[in-house]
Write a protein that holds these residues in place. Structure first.
Motif, PDB file in Angstrom:
ATOM      1  N   THR A  63      83.780  76.261  61.845  1.00  9.49           N
ATOM      2  CA  THR A  63      82.536  76.716  62.450  1.00  9.49           C
ATOM      3  C   THR A  63      81.316  76.379  61.600  1.00  9.49           C
ATOM      4  O   THR A  63      80.303  75.908  62.113  1.00  9.49           O
ATOM      5  CB  THR A  63      82.594  78.237  62.681  1.00  9.49           C
ATOM      6  N   LEU A  64      81.388  76.583  60.300  1.00  8.85           N
ATOM      7  CA  LEU A  64      80.208  76.487  59.438  1.00  8.85           C
ATOM      8  C   LEU A  64      80.274  75.394  58.378  1.00  8.85           C
ATOM      9  O   LEU A  64      79.289  75.150  57.689  1.00  8.85           O
ATOM     10  CB  LEU A  64      79.978  77.838  58.750  1.00  8.85           C
ATOM     11  N   GLY A  65      81.410  74.753  58.252  1.00 12.36           N
ATOM     12  CA  GLY A  65      81.606  73.773  57.182  1.00 12.36           C
ATOM     13  C   GLY A  65      80.674  72.581  57.224  1.00 12.36           C
ATOM     14  O   GLY A  65      80.367  71.990  56.195  1.00 12.36           O
ATOM     15  N   VAL A 125      82.178  81.435  73.669  1.00  7.31           N
ATOM     16  CA  VAL A 125      82.380  81.381  72.215  1.00  7.31           C
ATOM     17  C   VAL A 125      82.647  79.948  71.778  1.00  7.31           C
ATOM     18  O   VAL A 125      82.089  79.483  70.775  1.00  7.31           O
ATOM     19  CB  VAL A 125      83.526  82.321  71.785  1.00  7.31           C
ATOM     20  N   ARG A 126      83.469  79.236  72.520  1.00  8.35           N
ATOM     21  CA  ARG A 126      83.730  77.822  72.190  1.00  8.35           C
ATOM     22  C   ARG A 126      82.446  77.010  72.232  1.00  8.35           C
ATOM     23  O   ARG A 126      82.219  76.154  71.382  1.00  8.35           O
ATOM     24  CB  ARG A 126      84.755  77.235  73.157  1.00  8.35           C
ATOM     25  N   LEU A 127      81.602  77.272  73.215  1.00 11.50           N
ATOM     26  CA  LEU A 127      80.321  76.576  73.304  1.00 11.50           C
ATOM     27  C   LEU A 127      79.441  76.911  72.100  1.00 11.50           C
ATOM     28  O   LEU A 127      78.785  76.026  71.544  1.00 11.50           O
ATOM     29  CB  LEU A 127      79.604  76.951  74.607  1.00 11.50           C
ATOM     30  N   GLY A 128      79.444  78.171  71.695  1.00 13.31           N
ATOM     31  CA  GLY A 128      78.673  78.570  70.518  1.00 13.31           C
ATOM     32  C   GLY A 128      79.163  77.877  69.250  1.00 13.31           C
ATOM     33  O   GLY A 128      78.367  77.393  68.440  1.00 13.31           O
ATOM     34  N   VAL A 129      80.474  77.829  69.076  1.00 14.54           N
ATOM     35  CA  VAL A 129      81.046  77.149  67.902  1.00 14.54           C
ATOM     36  C   VAL A 129      80.707  75.665  67.952  1.00 14.54           C
ATOM     37  O   VAL A 129      80.279  75.081  66.947  1.00 14.54           O
ATOM     38  CB  VAL A 129      82.570  77.377  67.815  1.00 14.54           C
ATOM     39  N   ALA A 130      80.880  75.053  69.113  1.00 17.77           N
ATOM     40  CA  ALA A 130      80.552  73.626  69.250  1.00 17.77           C
ATOM     41  C   ALA A 130      79.078  73.379  68.959  1.00 17.77           C
ATOM     42  O   ALA A 130      78.731  72.379  68.310  1.00 17.77           O
ATOM     43  CB  ALA A 130      80.907  73.143  70.653  1.00 17.77           C
ATOM     44  N   LEU A 190      77.145  75.120  66.918  1.00 19.96           N
ATOM     45  CA  LEU A 190      76.976  75.200  65.462  1.00 19.96           C
ATOM     46  C   LEU A 190      77.461  73.928  64.780  1.00 19.96           C
ATOM     47  O   LEU A 190      76.799  73.399  63.879  1.00 19.96           O
ATOM     48  CB  LEU A 190      77.735  76.404  64.902  1.00 19.96           C
ATOM     49  N   VAL A 191      78.611  73.427  65.209  1.00 18.09           N
ATOM     50  CA  VAL A 191      79.172  72.218  64.611  1.00 18.09           C
ATOM     51  C   VAL A 191      78.244  71.027  64.844  1.00 18.09           C
ATOM     52  O   VAL A 191      77.859  70.324  63.903  1.00 18.09           O
ATOM     53  CB  VAL A 191      80.587  71.937  65.162  1.00 18.09           C
ATOM     54  N   VAL A 192      77.867  70.810  66.090  1.00 19.84           N
ATOM     55  CA  VAL A 192      76.996  69.668  66.411  1.00 19.84           C
ATOM     56  C   VAL A 192      75.632  69.845  65.747  1.00 19.84           C
ATOM     57  O   VAL A 192      75.062  68.876  65.222  1.00 19.84           O
ATOM     58  CB  VAL A 192      76.875  69.489  67.940  1.00 19.84           C
ATOM     59  N   GLY A 193      75.116  71.056  65.718  1.00 23.36           N
ATOM     60  CA  GLY A 193      73.846  71.309  65.033  1.00 23.36           C
ATOM     61  C   GLY A 193      73.924  70.974  63.551  1.00 23.36           C
ATOM     62  O   GLY A 193      72.993  70.395  62.988  1.00 23.36           O
ATOM     63  N   SER A 194      75.032  71.317  62.929  1.00 21.41           N
ATOM     64  CA  SER A 194      75.180  70.989  61.504  1.00 21.41           C
ATOM     65  C   SER A 194      75.245  69.483  61.301  1.00 21.41           C
ATOM     66  O   SER A 194      74.710  68.953  60.335  1.00 21.41           O
ATOM     67  CB  SER A 194      76.419  71.667  60.909  1.00 21.41           C
ATOM     68  N   TRP A 195      75.888  68.771  62.229  1.00 22.08           N
ATOM     69  CA  TRP A 195      75.957  67.321  62.119  1.00 22.08           C
ATOM     70  C   TRP A 195      74.587  66.682  62.302  1.00 22.08           C
ATOM     71  O   TRP A 195      74.241  65.735  61.593  1.00 22.08           O
ATOM     72  CB  TRP A 195      76.939  66.747  63.129  1.00 22.08           C
ATOM     73  N   PHE A 196      73.797  67.190  63.249  1.00 19.36           N
ATOM     74  CA  PHE A 196      72.438  66.671  63.406  1.00 19.36           C
ATOM     75  C   PHE A 196      71.618  66.948  62.147  1.00 19.36           C
ATOM     76  O   PHE A 196      70.835  66.101  61.714  1.00 19.36           O
ATOM     77  CB  PHE A 196      71.750  67.266  64.640  1.00 19.36           C
ATOM     78  N   GLY A 197      71.777  68.126  61.574  1.00 20.25           N
ATOM     79  CA  GLY A 197      71.098  68.443  60.322  1.00 20.25           C
ATOM     80  C   GLY A 197      71.511  67.502  59.211  1.00 20.25           C
ATOM     81  O   GLY A 197      70.675  67.031  58.431  1.00 20.25           O
ATOM     82  N   TYR A 198      72.795  67.207  59.146  1.00 14.81           N
ATOM     83  CA  TYR A 198      73.295  66.263  58.140  1.00 14.81           C
ATOM     84  C   TYR A 198      72.668  64.886  58.337  1.00 14.81           C
ATOM     85  O   TYR A 198      72.186  64.263  57.383  1.00 14.81           O
ATOM     86  CB  TYR A 198      74.824  66.169  58.223  1.00 14.81           C
ATOM     87  N   LEU A 199      72.679  64.405  59.596  1.00 11.43           N
ATOM     88  CA  LEU A 199      72.111  63.081  59.865  1.00 11.43           C
ATOM     89  C   LEU A 199      70.617  63.042  59.579  1.00 11.43           C
ATOM     90  O   LEU A 199      70.108  62.064  59.015  1.00 11.43           O
ATOM     91  CB  LEU A 199      72.389  62.678  61.318  1.00 11.43           C
TER      92      LEU A 199
END
Length: 122
Positions: free
Chosen positions: A21-23, A95-100, A102-111
């Motif tokens: 979720t947060l990694g 909940v799955r949408l929320g986790v997804a 967070l994951v995609v948001g973290s990837w956009f932040g990384y990029l």
């Protein structure tokens, strides 16, 4: 000893889900962490899409049964500890949408951070 194995598998499983979720946000600080997070997220998607059972679930269930305890519910770790316990089962897709998200948001932040860092070096 079997109870310890089951409990250790349960703890590792919760840590795995927390990392799933947060990694991706760790990659903002440690960019190489993105590769491990991509693998974990890939496993998460594959397990949902294909229904393949997680090895941690198998280890915990085996340990619980060997210790004379009831095994996990037939649907596994998520159903036993999370669905219907932390959130109502009818909200699983939300909940799955929320986790997804967070994951995609973290990837956009990384990029974004990677691109910003690369431009600042030029």
């Amino acid at each position: 000893m079997y109870r310890l194995i089951a409990d250790a598998a349960m703890v590792v499983h919760f840590l795995f889900l927390a990392y799933l979720t947060l990694g991706g946000f760790l990659a903002l600080r440690w960019p190489r962490a993105i590769w491990a997070h991509l693998a974990v997220a890939g496993w998460g998607v594959m397990s949902i899409v294909t229904g393949v059972e997680c090895p941690l679930t198998l280890v915990e269930d085996w340990g619980r049964r060997q210790a004379g305890l009831a095994g996990l519910t037939p649907s596994g770790f998520i159903d036993h500890y999370i669905e219907g316990v932390i959130y109502p089962e009818e909200h699983t897709n939300l909940v799955r949408l929320g986790v997804a998200s967070l994951v995609v948001g973290s990837w956009f932040g990384y990029l974004w951070r990677r691109r910003h860092r690369d431009f600042s070096r030029a």
